[in-house]
Scaffold this active site. Structure first.
Site, PDB file in Angstrom:
ATOM      1  CE  LYS A   1      43.317   4.016  16.040  1.00  0.00           C
ATOM      2  NZ  LYS A   1      42.422   4.837  15.209  1.00  0.00           N
TER       3      LYS A   1
HETATM    4  N1  GLU Z   1      38.793   4.230  15.270  1.00  0.00           N
HETATM    5  C1  GLU Z   1      38.118   5.275  14.553  1.00  0.00           C
HETATM    6  C2  GLU Z   1      39.115   6.168  13.861  1.00  0.00           C
HETATM    7  O1  GLU Z   1      40.214   5.779  13.554  1.00  0.00           O
HETATM    8  C3  GLU Z   1      37.134   6.009  15.433  1.00  0.00           C
HETATM    9  C4  GLU Z   1      37.728   6.712  16.606  1.00  0.00           C
HETATM   10  C5  GLU Z   1      36.700   7.244  17.590  1.00  0.00           C
HETATM   11  O2  GLU Z   1      35.514   7.188  17.312  1.00  0.00           O
HETATM   12  O3  GLU Z   1      37.139   7.725  18.634  1.00  0.00           O
HETATM   13  O4  GLU Z   1      38.807   7.275  13.513  1.00  0.00           O
END
Ligand code: GLU
Length: 429
Positions: free
Chosen positions: A120
């Site tokens: 993240k």
């Molecule tokens: N930000 C989204 C999540 O928390 C999507 C992450 C992604 O598609 O890599 O799942």
């Protein structure tokens, strides 16, 4: 046994400090690890991210000022595949939050059964105060600085809170310069014209709706007679509204960061969308009453979808939640104390790592299309996403029933087991 002793360090709460998101993520992990009697070496590895990049970088404002911003990329675990996870822009972004979110991504990808690990990123910024040009400069600089650790087979970012397909287009363009290739598979959630997938924008909301339908089937809730409140009407909440409405659910309350609206006879998706577009906020929709975000959570509804930010269902309000079913559209909306209260009350909670995994699952479908240079129709994407969500739900349901635990712990046990197996077979432990 590895040399660190993190499990034995005093918990922040016992020292009178407020728990961080990361403390909560570790606590959730620990519950499942203890239940599974997880190997101590595996625990030590999984309690911490593998790598965190912390960056301070300057951005030139339109008026010539130079402002310094801080951003992070946390890579938690890549035993199952390349790191995967969004990048958020928010004034409250901290390294602890990003660490927690990266860990949650590891479990989310494992639950969904897609070949990715967890990561993240985040920049501590209020994007609403920046012009489009300023945002572009910030995005390009941040991405070029993390480009040394991302890549289509290393770490694949995506949108998250207050980032979108435009942000991904800048990211992809910036990375393509560094890589000297047209590297569209380095990010997902891109605009369709440069390799985005049909259905990616609505995928997280769609996934929330599929898990609600699956839970309702098990719990014998008739969705055609059910009411629902949705906190957060961004990319997740708004599409969850649309798909739940299609499934026959009556959505009676929705909110955004400024507050919410409540209408007993139901709020139609189209009417809310038109109102929000015209007024930029949800408040004051004719024939509905304005409510606060806190009031929304406690409404007398069958289904509650917290789809905004973390820590909204806590020990202070969990006893007042009236919904029978909670589906976590957001990441981390419920604290462990609140989890216990809800479970004891007989509330079924579909945890974030399952309920909102439709986004990253469609990111996976986008990545597969990019690597193959072929494009699926919206129906094909939808079909594959629904299959992924149904399978993930069934596995988590089965594990929680077998272990006689809440669905979050069941999802953790299922996910951690997979990551452990991958680490073992790769020879890490
Ligand atoms: N930000 C989204 C999540 O928390 C999507 C992450 C992604 O598609 O890599 O799942």
């Amino acid at each position: 046994m590895l040399e660190t002793t993190s499990k034995h360090e005093a918990a922040p709460s016992s020292l009178g400090m407020q728990k961080t998101q990361y403390d909560i993520a570790v606590e959730q992990f620990q519950r499942a690890a203890d239940l599974m009697k997880l190997d101590e070496n595996v625990q030590e590895i999984l309690r911490k991210p593998r790598r965190i990049l912390s960056i301070n970088f300057p951005v030139k404002m339109d008026d010539g000022r130079i402002l310094l911003y801080q951003g992070f990329r946390s890579q938690h675990n890549n035993a199952l595949g390349p790191y995967k996870g969004g990048i958020r822009y928010h004034p409250n972004v901290t390294i602890e939050e990003v660490k927690a979110l990266s860990m949650w991504m590891t479990w989310k990808c494992a639950v969904a059964g897609i070949p990715f690990g967890g990561a993240k990123g985040g920049v501590t910024v209020n994007p609403k105060l920046l012009s489009k040009h300023e945002l572009e400069r910030l995005s390009r600089t941040f991405f070029s600085l993390i480009s040394e650790i991302v890549g289509p087979f290393r770490d694949i970012p995506a949108p998250d809170v207050y980032t979108d397909s435009q942000t991904m287009a800048w990211f992809m363009d910036e990375y393509s310069k560094v890589d000297r290739n047209n590297a569209n598979a380095v990010v997902t959630g891109k605009p369709i014209i440069i390799g985005g997938s049909l259905g990616r924008d609505s995928a997280t909301g769609k996934g929330v709706a599929v898990t609600v339908e699956e839970a309702a089937r098990h719990l014998k809730i008739d969705l055609k007679k059910a009411t629902c409140a949705i906190q957060g009407w961004g990319n997740v909440g708004s599409f969850a509204h649309m798909f739940l409405e299609e499934a026959g659910v009556k959505v009676v309350a929705v909110s955004d960061s400024k507050g919410g609206i409540h209408k007993k006879t139901g709020l139609w998706f189209n009417e809310v969308a038109a109102h929000k577009k015209k007024n930029t906020s949800l408040a004051n929709l004719p024939s509905s009453e304005n409510i606060t975000n806190e009031e929304l959570l406690e409404l007398d509804v069958d289904i509650l979808v917290p789809a905004a930010l973390e820590d909204v269902i806590t020990e202070n309000n969990a006893r007042s939640i009236k919904a029978k079913l909670v589906a976590e559209g957001a990441n981390g909306p419920t604290t462990p104390e609140a989890d216990d209260i809800l479970f004891k009350k007989g509330v079924t909670l579909i945890p974030d790592i399952l309920a909102n995994s439709g986004g990253v699952s469609t990111s996976y479908l986008e990545w597969v299309q990019n690597l193959q240079h072929l494009w699926w129709t919206a129906e094909e994407v939808d079909h594959r996403l629904t299959a992924i969500m149904k399978k993930a739900f069934a596995e988590v349901w089965k594990t929680s029933q077998e272990q006689n635990v809440d669905m979050r712990t069941g999802a953790y046990v299922y996910a951690i087991g997979k990551v452990r197996d991958a680490m073992q077979i790769r020879g890490w432990v």
